[in-house]
Design an enzyme around this catalytic site. Structure first.
Site, PDB file in Angstrom:
ATOM      1  N   ASP A 225      27.415  32.023 -29.986  1.00  0.00           N
ATOM      2  CA  ASP A 225      27.814  30.707 -29.486  1.00  0.00           C
ATOM      3  C   ASP A 225      27.875  29.721 -30.652  1.00  0.00           C
ATOM      4  O   ASP A 225      26.906  29.548 -31.392  1.00  0.00           O
ATOM      5  CB  ASP A 225      26.795  30.219 -28.450  1.00  0.00           C
ATOM      6  CG  ASP A 225      27.134  28.831 -27.930  1.00  0.00           C
ATOM      7  OD1 ASP A 225      27.955  28.736 -27.003  1.00  0.00           O
ATOM      8  OD2 ASP A 225      26.597  27.834 -28.460  1.00  0.00           O
TER       9      ASP A 225
ATOM     10  N   TYR B 120      29.410  21.753 -35.137  1.00  0.00           N
ATOM     11  CA  TYR B 120      28.306  22.311 -35.939  1.00  0.00           C
ATOM     12  C   TYR B 120      28.760  22.475 -37.391  1.00  0.00           C
ATOM     13  O   TYR B 120      29.431  23.451 -37.734  1.00  0.00           O
ATOM     14  CB  TYR B 120      27.830  23.665 -35.392  1.00  0.00           C
ATOM     15  CG  TYR B 120      27.352  23.661 -33.962  1.00  0.00           C
ATOM     16  CD1 TYR B 120      26.919  22.492 -33.343  1.00  0.00           C
ATOM     17  CD2 TYR B 120      27.333  24.839 -33.217  1.00  0.00           C
ATOM     18  CE1 TYR B 120      26.485  22.492 -32.018  1.00  0.00           C
ATOM     19  CE2 TYR B 120      26.897  24.849 -31.897  1.00  0.00           C
ATOM     20  CZ  TYR B 120      26.480  23.671 -31.304  1.00  0.00           C
ATOM     21  OH  TYR B 120      26.048  23.687 -29.996  1.00  0.00           O
TER      22      TYR B 120
ATOM     23  N   LYS C 265       4.484  27.993 -34.509  1.00  0.00           N
ATOM     24  CA  LYS C 265       4.397  27.775 -35.963  1.00  0.00           C
ATOM     25  C   LYS C 265       4.267  26.301 -36.332  1.00  0.00           C
ATOM     26  O   LYS C 265       4.052  25.961 -37.487  1.00  0.00           O
ATOM     27  CB  LYS C 265       5.640  28.357 -36.649  1.00  0.00           C
ATOM     28  CG  LYS C 265       5.710  29.878 -36.551  1.00  0.00           C
ATOM     29  CD  LYS C 265       7.035  30.409 -37.062  1.00  0.00           C
ATOM     30  CE  LYS C 265       7.124  31.918 -36.830  1.00  0.00           C
ATOM     31  NZ  LYS C 265       8.476  32.422 -37.059  1.00  0.00           N
TER      32      LYS C 265
ATOM     33  N   ALA D  70      18.943  31.258 -35.483  1.00  0.00           N
ATOM     34  CA  ALA D  70      18.171  31.841 -36.581  1.00  0.00           C
ATOM     35  C   ALA D  70      18.791  31.415 -37.899  1.00  0.00           C
ATOM     36  O   ALA D  70      20.007  31.303 -38.020  1.00  0.00           O
ATOM     37  CB  ALA D  70      18.160  33.363 -36.470  1.00  0.00           C
ATOM     38  N   ARG D  71      17.932  31.167 -38.891  1.00  0.00           N
ATOM     39  CA  ARG D  71      18.417  30.774 -40.220  1.00  0.00           C
ATOM     40  C   ARG D  71      18.524  31.975 -41.145  1.00  0.00           C
ATOM     41  O   ARG D  71      19.134  31.912 -42.195  1.00  0.00           O
ATOM     42  CB  ARG D  71      17.430  29.785 -40.868  1.00  0.00           C
ATOM     43  CG  ARG D  71      17.156  28.542 -40.087  1.00  0.00           C
ATOM     44  CD  ARG D  71      18.304  27.556 -40.188  1.00  0.00           C
ATOM     45  NE  ARG D  71      17.819  26.219 -39.976  1.00  0.00           N
ATOM     46  CZ  ARG D  71      17.821  25.253 -40.874  1.00  0.00           C
ATOM     47  NH1 ARG D  71      18.297  25.468 -42.067  1.00  0.00           N
ATOM     48  NH2 ARG D  71      17.379  24.061 -40.585  1.00  0.00           N
TER      49      ARG D  71
ATOM     50  N   GLN E 128      14.427  36.274 -38.673  1.00  0.00           N
ATOM     51  CA  GLN E 128      14.341  35.529 -37.409  1.00  0.00           C
ATOM     52  C   GLN E 128      15.283  36.107 -36.358  1.00  0.00           C
ATOM     53  O   GLN E 128      14.911  36.255 -35.193  1.00  0.00           O
ATOM     54  CB  GLN E 128      14.713  34.057 -37.633  1.00  0.00           C
ATOM     55  CG  GLN E 128      13.660  33.238 -38.344  1.00  0.00           C
ATOM     56  CD  GLN E 128      14.144  31.815 -38.643  1.00  0.00           C
ATOM     57  OE1 GLN E 128      15.286  31.461 -38.366  1.00  0.00           O
ATOM     58  NE2 GLN E 128      13.269  31.014 -39.218  1.00  0.00           N
TER      59      GLN E 128
END
Length: 331
Positions: free
Chosen positions: A52, A57, A229, A295-296, A300
Site C-alpha cells: 500500500d 508519501y 520499544k 517497515a524501514r 522489521q
C-alpha cells in the site's frame, strides 16, 4: 501467509500488507531508499504480496521505491494499492496541512478529488509505479469540495479503461461508504485502527460486515507505540510527525508500557515479539480483513510478516481485550 478476499471482489491481499508511508520518508524524518527497497523485497519472500502506497508519501518517492522493489517479481504476483486525492502541486479543494517535502522545502497539501485531477493522478501513479494497472485505487481522504459522485464516476471510468481493477476508499465513515457505493462497487475502506484507537467498532465495523466491505487497518501498531520499544522521554528525529501526537506524551507512554508488560508473557510464550502479538490480535478482530505494517528495513518487515504464524485462542484474545479495556490514555 494468509490471503484474504477483499469485499465481494476476486482480489486477494496478504493479511499483513506492506505499508509504504514510512518508506517514502515524508513526515517520518527521511528514508534510506536502499533499506526501504530491501524491506519490501524481504517481506515478499515471506509471502507479503500486497503493498500500500500513495503519491503524497514522499511526493512520489514511495511509489518509485515500490516500483523498483517489485521489478522482476512478476506483476501478477503482487497487488499494488495506491491512492488519489492529496495534491501538493495544486492549490484546490480542502486545505489539509502545511508541510515540508523530503528536500526540506515548504509545501501546502490539499485534499482534492475532482474528476480531471483523479485522471491525472492515475496517469502519474502508473508512470511512477512502472505498471499499466493498479489493483486497488483508493480516495485518500474525503474532499468536501467535490461531490462523492464525481470522484467515484472518475474511478469507474478508469476501471472501464483497464487502468484500475477495484475501487476503495480511505478515512470514510459508514455513511460516506454507503453513498459512494451508489456509484461504484466499493470493496474496502482503509481506516486507522489499533488497540488504542477503536472508534470504528461502533458504526463502520457492523456496517462493513453487513455489507461485505473489507476494512484495511492502518497504523495497527499506532506508529510504533505498541511495539514496546518506546519509553517515557523518547526523542524523535526532526521532521517526525509523531512528536506532536498525544499518544506519545510521557504519561501515555508509561500507561501503554504497563499494559504491554501485562500481555508480554503471552508473546514470550508464543516466541513472538509484542509487535507480532499486536498485529495478530488486530487481524483477528471482527470485520478487519487486512493490517498494514510499515517497515524501514528488512529485519522489521520480516518480523511483521511472521506475525501471521501466531495463533491466538478465543480465551487469549479475550484476555488481551480485558487488559486493554483497563487502559485509559490522556489527551
Amino acid at each position: 501467509m494468509e490471503y484474504r478476499k477483499i469485499g465481494n471482489s476476486d482480489l486477494e491481499l496478504s493479511a499483513i500488507t506492506f505499508g509504504a508511508w514510512a518508506a517514502g520518508g515524508w513526515m517520518w524524518g527521511g528514508t534510506e531508499r536502499k533499506d526501504a527497497i530491501d524491506a519490501i523485497k524481504k517481506s515478499y519472500d515471506e509471502g507479503v504480496t500486497s503493498i500500500d502506497t500513495a503519491p503524497i508519501y514522499g511526493q512520489g518517492e514511495s511509489e518509485e521505491i515500490v516500483a523498483e522493489a517489485i521489478q522482476g517479481m512478476g506483476r501478477d504476483k503482487v497487488q499494488i494499492l495506491t491512492k488519489y486525492g492529496m495534491r501538493w502541486d495544486l492549490a484546490k479543494g480542502d486545505f489539509a496541512m502545511k508541510s515540508k517535502n523530503n528536500q526540506g522545502q515548504d509545501i501546502d497539501v490539499y485534499k482534492y478529488a475532482g474528476k480531471e485531477s483523479i485522471i491525472k493522478e492515475c496517469e502519474d501513479s502508473l508512470r511512477r509505479l512502472k505498471t499499466d494497472y493498479i489493483d486497488l485505487y483508493q480516495i485518500h481522504w474525503p474532499d468536501s469540495t467535490t461531490p462523492i459522485q464525481e470522484s467515484m464516476e472518475a474511478v469507474a471510468q478508469l476501471i472501464k479503461e483497464g487502468k484500475v481493477r477495484y475501487a476503495g476508499v480511505c478515512n470514510y465513515s459508514a455513511e460516506q461508504v454507503k453513498e459512494a457505493s451508489n456509484y461504484i462497487d466499493i470493496v474496502s475502506d482503509q481506516v486507522p485502527y489499533s488497540m488504542v484507537k477503536r472508534e470504528i467498532e461502533k458504526e463502520l465495523v457492523p456496517y462493513s460486515i453487513e455489507n461485505s466491505k473489507s476494512i484495511i487497518a492502518y497504523s495497527p501498531l499506532e506508529r510504533g507505540l505498541l511495539t514496546g520499544k518506546m519509553k517515557p522521554g523518547h526523542e524523535f528525529a526532526e521532521g517526525d510527525h509523531r512528536a506532536g501526537l498525544y499518544f506519545f506524551k510521557d504519561e501515555n507512554l508509561k500507561r501503554v508500557d504497563a499494559f504491554l508488560n501485562k500481555i508480554k508473557p503471552l508473546a514470550e510464550d508464543k516466541n513472538a515479539t509484542l509487535a507480532q502479538l499486536v498485529l495478530r490480535w488486530t487481524i483477528d478482530q471482527p470485520g478487519i480483513t487486512v493490517a498494514l505494517a510499515g517497515a524501514r528495513n528488512a529485519e522489521q518487515s520480516v518480523q511483521n510478516a511472521n506475525a501471521i504464524h501466531i495463533k491466538l485462542s478465543q480465551e487469549e484474545i479475550d484476555f488481551i481485550s480485558t487488559e486493554l479495556n483497563k487502559l485509559e490514555l490522556v489527551k
